[in-house]
Design an enzyme around this catalytic site. Structure first.
Site, PDB file in Angstrom:
ATOM      1  N   SER B 164       0.525  13.583  -2.715  1.00  0.00           N
ATOM      2  CA  SER B 164       1.429  13.567  -3.726  1.00  0.00           C
ATOM      3  C   SER B 164       1.903  14.451  -4.649  1.00  0.00           C
ATOM      4  CB  SER B 164       1.445  12.015  -4.314  1.00  0.00           C
ATOM      5  OG  SER B 164       1.502  10.894  -3.250  1.00  0.00           O
ATOM      6  N   GLU B 247      -9.060   2.273  -8.214  1.00  0.00           N
ATOM      7  CA  GLU B 247      -7.707   2.289  -7.911  1.00  0.00           C
ATOM      8  C   GLU B 247      -7.213   1.065  -7.373  1.00  0.00           C
ATOM      9  OE1 GLU B 247      -7.268   4.971  -4.337  1.00  0.00           O
ATOM     10  OE2 GLU B 247      -5.132   4.644  -4.279  1.00  0.00           O
ATOM     11  N   GLU B 389      -4.162  -3.561   7.776  1.00  0.00           N
ATOM     12  CA  GLU B 389      -5.108  -3.518   8.538  1.00  0.00           C
ATOM     13  C   GLU B 389      -6.506  -3.120   8.224  1.00  0.00           C
ATOM     14  OE1 GLU B 389      -2.303  -1.962   9.061  1.00  0.00           O
ATOM     15  OE2 GLU B 389      -1.191  -3.024  10.741  1.00  0.00           O
TER      16      GLU B 389
END
Lengths: 376, 402
Positions: B164, B247, B389
């Site tokens: 990003s 995070e 997942e």
């Protein structure tokens, strides 16, 4: 309706699959979907559809069609869905073709000729901004004039309307309670403005504003004063079947691609396809495709045989296909991880096409409500 | 069960009022307008906003005071995030403040702290995260970008993906392989790389939104001073795990989720079906009610986890995983409901309306393009930050002993 035999359907299916697999690549889709592309679809492919007889497959033989049914049309739409085809099959062949076949009087048959040959692109503009998915909400007004009729009102964004040479517009004749009528409106008519825009899946369409659009008397399809609500419903049902088939094609293609990807993509030392959780996910996608296909097939058969409960089957198919498409489209992206979120891969484009198919003519929830309302 | 609730904190409400007032006053009108429409904010405008937040120390409020932070607890941090989201202000870009900053002050040298921390506090440095690679997504430890020692430098070769803002960044914190001959996790180092170094190429990745914030970053014989190594060579995985722990802490954008529901309700009021507003439709009403149930459950999960964090000093990792799974699903469900309203408007997606300076007319509601962008973007909510997942595997192993 006369129908192809199974063998004939197989031949049609094979030639459709062959065309889209070999002559309509993902790169072609990318070129056509670019904002800079002039028309947003392939004139060459459109011409070939015409030459192959696909644009008239469900039209009567008396007007130069093949005289087959909606199932045959669906085989073509499924192929189009599998290749993310951009051409105006839905608006021109299915909707306008259906409207002209069902409503036009014999002296108006020249219109259908142009649909079958593909020389004119048509759009069918029925939904209105305050109507949502409600099929019987028509506030566009047609007032009699010395030349014929004057049309006023607004129509919601319709796919391919920006490219159409001819638009079929529904309006009530005379006043707010007048009979629903269909009018052929040339796209260059004065007072008609089209606001062109891209759709979610990078096709194009337009919303309409009709401000004193003057049309001749013979622009009204069929018998003047006759309420065409039933015919409009039949046309919309054809649209529903067509997008169900398109979605089936797209779902099958994207599921196959996802299975292949998982066989190849390795993480944690092995192909992702080895993880049971992901295997079951692929199975669920596969079974969802089968359910959608089966429900669509049942609806097509009922429609082609003019069964009395055909409409119920068509609406149930839309619910089933909506559920399947939502699941298959989103899981295809999920299972591709970050790659599924890129513009570069086909997966995201299938996801967006499937989202469109879900919403066109009403979504699964809307049809479920209609079916619920019809329960005894 | 039902034992611990958060300690009441009266100063929290005055802090909330302070943040709210700041948002009302300091968020530029032009930025606010763009945010409402979902229009893209360019680098300079975004950086200016982040510097404003930085001037109050709010980018790094959660940092300990000794490192230049305000020493916020998890509840102040949550309140700040909520109000930022509620005001629909451009969010704090986490790479400096939440990710590399804590790694630097926890494991860096004094020189490194002095060099890099002030730039993060004030947003004078734009950071990006060089983690994922084409062959290292969920299996991050499989990363291959190689750093070979050459005198006082490392020579870096390889490729990062899903980076990003790499196209805006001044610095990258990068996981590199410094020892290919040991167990994967034991050969990774944490390296800070100046994005202006020769040999770095940034290639944009366009998303299904048709927007650009992600990139591929290629490294060809890039010289990085050894002074940019954080901590010990080959201990990078430890620092990375520490960072990931930081995070994933109960970070749910409560303010933004509120705006989804408000936006949905407004659209339901404004969109008609058969001449009647959709807000009267019983099916839509039930969906809104359902979303509100999910949202309240998520807030309750957060509250319990905040209480646990207060007790234990750090947030529960398993709880964070569960919250990530459910909040990403909620996000997608709320946006899907909004999309279902847009179906009535023909599902038009005018990406050009999202470019600043757009002067044309839109088909359908003004907010449609922005919300469609958000819906498409958040298709990835169950993929980024550790896919659903992977989160379920974390819960299975960590909570259920499977």
């Amino acid at each position: 309706m006369p129908q192809f035999s199974s063998d004939e359907r197989q031949l049609l299916h094979d030639s459709v699959q062959d065309f889209f697999a070999n002559q309509y690549s993902f790169e072609q889709f990318r070129e056509l979907s670019a904002a800079s592309h002039e028309s947003g679809f392939s004139q060459d492919a459109w011409r070939q559809y015409g030459e192959l007889g696909w644009l008239g497959v469900a039209a009567p033989e008396t007007v130069g069609g093949t005289g087959a049914g909606l199932t045959e049309l669906a085989i073509i739409m499924a192929g189009a869905g599998s290749a993310l085809a951009m051409e105006p099959l839905l608006s021109s062949t299915v909707l306008a073709g259906g409207a002209l076949e069902l409503v036009a009087s014999p002296d108006q048959s020249h219109h259908l000729d142009t649909v079958i040959s593909g020389e004119r692109v048509w759009a069918f503009c029925h939904a209105e901004p305050d109507g949502g998915y409600a099929r019987e909400y028509v506030t566009c007004l047609a007032t009699e004039s010395s030349e014929g009729y004057v049309l006023d009102g607004k129509k919601t964004f319709a796919l391919h309307a920006q490219a159409a040479d001819q638009l079929i517009v529904t309006a009530r004749l005379g006043d707010a309670n007048g009979p629903v009528s269909l009018f052929v409106v040339p796209s260059n008519s004065e007072g008609l403005s089209r606001h062109a825009a891209p759709s979610l899946d990078e096709r194009r369409g337009a919303s309409l504003m009709l401000d004193g659009v003057s049309v001749s008397a013979d622009a009204m399809l069929g018998q003047a004063g006759h309420d065409q609500t039933e015919a409009v419903n039949a046309v919309l049902d054809r649209g529903v079947l067509a997008v169900c088939a398109e979605a089936c094609g797209a779902m099958t293609a994207v599921t196959e691609q996802t299975v292949e990807y998982l066989k190849v993509r390795k993480q944690f030392g092995q192909p992702l396809a080895k993880f049971q959780v992901l295997q079951h996910r692929l199975v669920d996608m596969n079974v969802s495709c089968e359910e959608a296909r089966a429900a669509t097939h049942a609806a097509l058969t009922a429609a082609d045989n003019n069964e009395p409960n055909a409409r119920t089957k068509i609406w149930r198919a839309k619910v089933q296909v909506g559920r399947s498409a939502r699941y298959v489209g989103s899981q295809a992206v999920q299972l591709h991880g970050g790659m599924g979120m890129t513009d570069e891969l086909a997966i995201g484009h299938y996801y967006k096409r499937l989202s469109m198919c879900e919403s066109l003519f009403g979504d699964a929830d809307w049809y479920l409500r209609q079916l619920a309302n019809r329960l005894d | 069960m039902f034992i611990r609730t958060s300690e009441p904190n009266s100063s929290l409400e005055s802090f909330r009022a302070d943040v709210r007032a700041f948002m009302a006053k300091e968020l530029p009108e032009e930025t606010r307008r763009k945010q409402t429409l979902g229009q893209h904010i360019e680098r300079d405008e975004y950086a200016a906003w982040l510097r404003r937040l930085g001037s109050r120390g709010w980018l790094t409020g959660k940092w300990p005071k000794e490192h230049g932070g305000l020493g916020w607890g998890p509840d102040e941090f949550a309140v700040f995030g909520e109000e930022l989201g509620r005001a629909n202000a451009p969010p704090v870009v986490p790479f400096g403040p939440t990710m590399v900053g804590p790694v630097i002050y926890s494991f860096g040298t004094e020189e490194q702290k002095a060099k890099y921390l002030p730039g993060i506090i004030k947003h004078e440095t734009w950071w990006c995260q060089g983690y994922s690679e084409p062959g290292a997504g969920s299996d991050l430890a499989n990363l291959q970008t190689r750093a070979v020692r050459d005198g006082d430098d490392y020579i870096v070769n390889g490729q990062k993906i899903w980076t990003s803002f790499a196209h805006w960044a001044d610095m990258m914190f990068c996981l590199v392989r410094t020892d290919p001959d040991v167990k994967k996790q034991e050969g990774i180092s944490f390296l800070l790389i100046d994005m202006n170094t020769p040999g770095i190429t940034v290639r944009p990745i366009i998303g299904i939104t048709k927007g650009h914030h992600l990139n591929e970053v290629f490294f060809e014989d890039v010289r990085v001073p050894v002074a940019n190594l954080i901590g010990e060579e080959n201990k990078g995985w430890t620092y990375a795990k520490f960072l990931l722990g930081n995070e994933r802490v109960g970070v749910v954008d409560v303010g933004k989720f509120e705006r989804y529901i408000e936006g949905l309700r407004q659209l339901l009021n404004d969109t008609k079906e058969n001449g009647e507003p959709l807000s009267k439709d019983p099916d839509m009403r039930q969906r809104v009610a359902g979303l509100e149930v999910s949202f309240e459950t998520i807030k309750a999960l957060m509250a319990d986890q905040l209480a646990a964090a207060q007790r234990d000093g750090s947030p529960p990792l398993i709880g964070a995983a569960a919250l990530k799974v459910r909040s990403s699903e909620f996000q997608q469900a709320a946006l899907q409901t909004i999309m279902d309203v847009f179906g009535r408007h023909g599902m038009v997606y005018q990406t050009d309306a999202l470019h600043p300076g757009f002067n044309g007319d839109v088909v359908g509601p003004d907010e449609m393009a922005g919300f469609i962008y958000e819906h498409l973007y958040r298709r990835a909510a169950t993929i980024y930050g550790g896919s659903t997942e992977v989160q379920k595997n974390i819960i299975a192993r960590g909570a259920l002993g499977l």
